[in-house]
Design a protein around this motif. Sequence first.
Motif, PDB file in Angstrom:
ATOM      1  N   LEU A  76       5.325  -4.294  -6.004  1.00  0.00           N
ATOM      2  CA  LEU A  76       5.869  -5.535  -5.445  1.00  0.00           C
ATOM      3  C   LEU A  76       5.704  -6.725  -6.383  1.00  0.00           C
ATOM      4  N   TRP A  77       4.508  -6.883  -6.956  1.00  0.00           N
ATOM      5  CA  TRP A  77       4.252  -8.088  -7.753  1.00  0.00           C
ATOM      6  C   TRP A  77       5.108  -8.149  -9.003  1.00  0.00           C
ATOM      7  N   GLN A 137      12.155  -8.536  -5.108  1.00  0.00           N
ATOM      8  CA  GLN A 137      11.031  -8.040  -4.320  1.00  0.00           C
ATOM      9  C   GLN A 137      11.413  -7.644  -2.896  1.00  0.00           C
ATOM     10  N   LEU A 166       7.709 -15.965  -3.022  1.00  0.00           N
ATOM     11  CA  LEU A 166       8.168 -14.580  -3.069  1.00  0.00           C
ATOM     12  C   LEU A 166       9.676 -14.532  -3.334  1.00  0.00           C
ATOM     13  N   TYR A 174       1.130  -9.788  -3.590  1.00  0.00           N
ATOM     14  CA  TYR A 174       1.748 -10.355  -4.796  1.00  0.00           C
ATOM     15  C   TYR A 174       0.698 -11.065  -5.645  1.00  0.00           C
TER      16      TYR A 174
END
Length: 649
Positions: A545-546, A551, A577, A645
């Motif tokens: 994800l990060w 994302q 995000l 994240y």
Amino acid sequence: MHVFLPDGKQLDLPEHATALDAARAIGPRLAQDALAATANGVLTDLVTPLPEGAEISLITKKNPGQAQSVFRHSLAHTMSQAVGEYYGRKGFPKEAVKRGVGPSIENGFYQDFDLPEPLREEDLPDIEAIMREIIGRNLDITRADVGKAAALEQFSYDPYKVELISELPEGEPITFYTQGEYVDLCRGPHFPSTGKLPTAFKLTSTSGAYWRGNEKNPILQRIYGVAFASQKELDEYLERLEEAKKRDHRKLGREMELFTIDPLVGKGLPLWLPNGTVLREELTRFLREQQFQRGYQGVITPNIGNLELYKVSGHYQNYSDSNFSPITVDDEQYMLKPMNCPHHVRIYAAKPRSYRDLPVRLAEFGTVYRYEQSGELNGLTRVRGFTQDDAHIFCRPDQLKTEFLNVLDLTVLVLKTFGMNDVRFRVGTRDEGGDKYVGSDENWTAAEAQIIEAVSEVGLPYSIEPGDAAFYGPKLDFVVRDVIGREWQLGTIQVDYNLPERFDISYTGEDGQEHRPVMIHRAPFGSLERFVGILIEHYGGDFPLWLAPRQIAIIPIADRHNPYAEELRAELHAAGLRAEVDDSSNRMNAKVRQAELSKIPVMLIVGDKEQEERAVSVRERTPEGHKERKGVGFDDLKAELLERYQTRA
């Protein structure tokens, strides 16, 4: 003459005896089963004379894998013979097929040809079939010493062989290997007959290759093959090959819109697209945070420098083949920057330094330029312009070990963060008699000893590779095995006593005298371009994800849910995000499928129930498959995703 067996037993043999003679002296069964041998640890065949007093070990059909390079080389000859027969069956004379070199390589072999008409990839199965015929003939593979005149006469029709033979010094042994009607100039070693060669091989591809790697020479056709001792090993390798094709960073880079290479911009000069730029910036942000915690200071240096700078450092002389040509500006010569280190040395030299100031740790994501031949360029992993995560530490000799261990700790942390846990450590030292190295023997000995002492202290297994050092100092390389078993050389740490001396930099010691600092060069990623290329393939584009450029995909079930989806996107965006809404007219399943193809790690599906409850249904991509959760409160999910994240989970 005498040779010695692994158990220390001495064998008395006739003068100029071979490994086959040794096998016969032990027993007829061993002579029948023998495939190759080692003499003083070096692979040899059964027909090459052994050195007096050699320690020998015989390799038999029970363990053919110990002689992989030998049978791969013999299969290269068998392929070469098969190509000749293939064109012979088409009516071409033997002299129409001319040959370059044909060595064994990792996992297989290749052979270069100058052919009367090009060979197509769809012709490779026909060549394979002829190879199997040749193996079935069980042809003896014999060795003969020949004189230079006879060798030139044998290959008078082949300019490539004539060139190789002509360059051999007078008096140097020239050997031919023969199997049936096929004869080739070769040092060996080889298996004793074609019938003993493994049949677990496959011809994989063809490509163009300049004769002797020089782009001024003719382009030959190169045929590649892979070969293993067993069919199981071959099948496993071919599976990995198919997986590697799916993960090819050039393919995924195009599909995921990460980078492009435009011929109008220039070969080997990648353009980072918005998605790729996000990925690159996440990597640099991660390393900058780690460097900040460890006391590094950021610097920025220009993309060109005065030619004299690189002459003093030695980069101009020692990397002449990979430097771009100098350009003249106002009666001075400049060059595209091949390395960041000379610039960092001049930053260190910009003011007086005391022993209290050291260590000085200067870090830069600096772009450098190297000339690579067109045929060697490969997506992001082999380019002409790239950014190194360079840092140079200037320290006192008594600080060297601590600084080296800190850099080692940082590099291991970087690799673990990306799931690269299968690492081997390679110490590159000078080779005996090498003429590319600068500096005193005393400094080299000290630098090599300090690297070995540091890796030994933390218990890392390492190998020593003579000749693998940089021209100014030894180094520790990190060789990483990815998820499909391929090895990549990534980070590097180098100890350098020589550039400080060449630039005459110093610090004032506690005794009031001037002393020479030691430099550590380090780059945990190596280069961002190459690291990203490898990372794409390591993850197969399925980034955590990060790191994922895209994302979160928010998927409204119907148009009436679009405003709610946009509201959620805005909140996620405000939190930092990367979220997007698929408000296309496609049905929900098609939207999910599109997000899957785009390798977006998190999908949030929203409908009437989710809107009423300020919730979402979550569908995540994970290494184990898909993970689904329904009716998850949005605020809780936002906090969870934000934590993942920020902690780079």
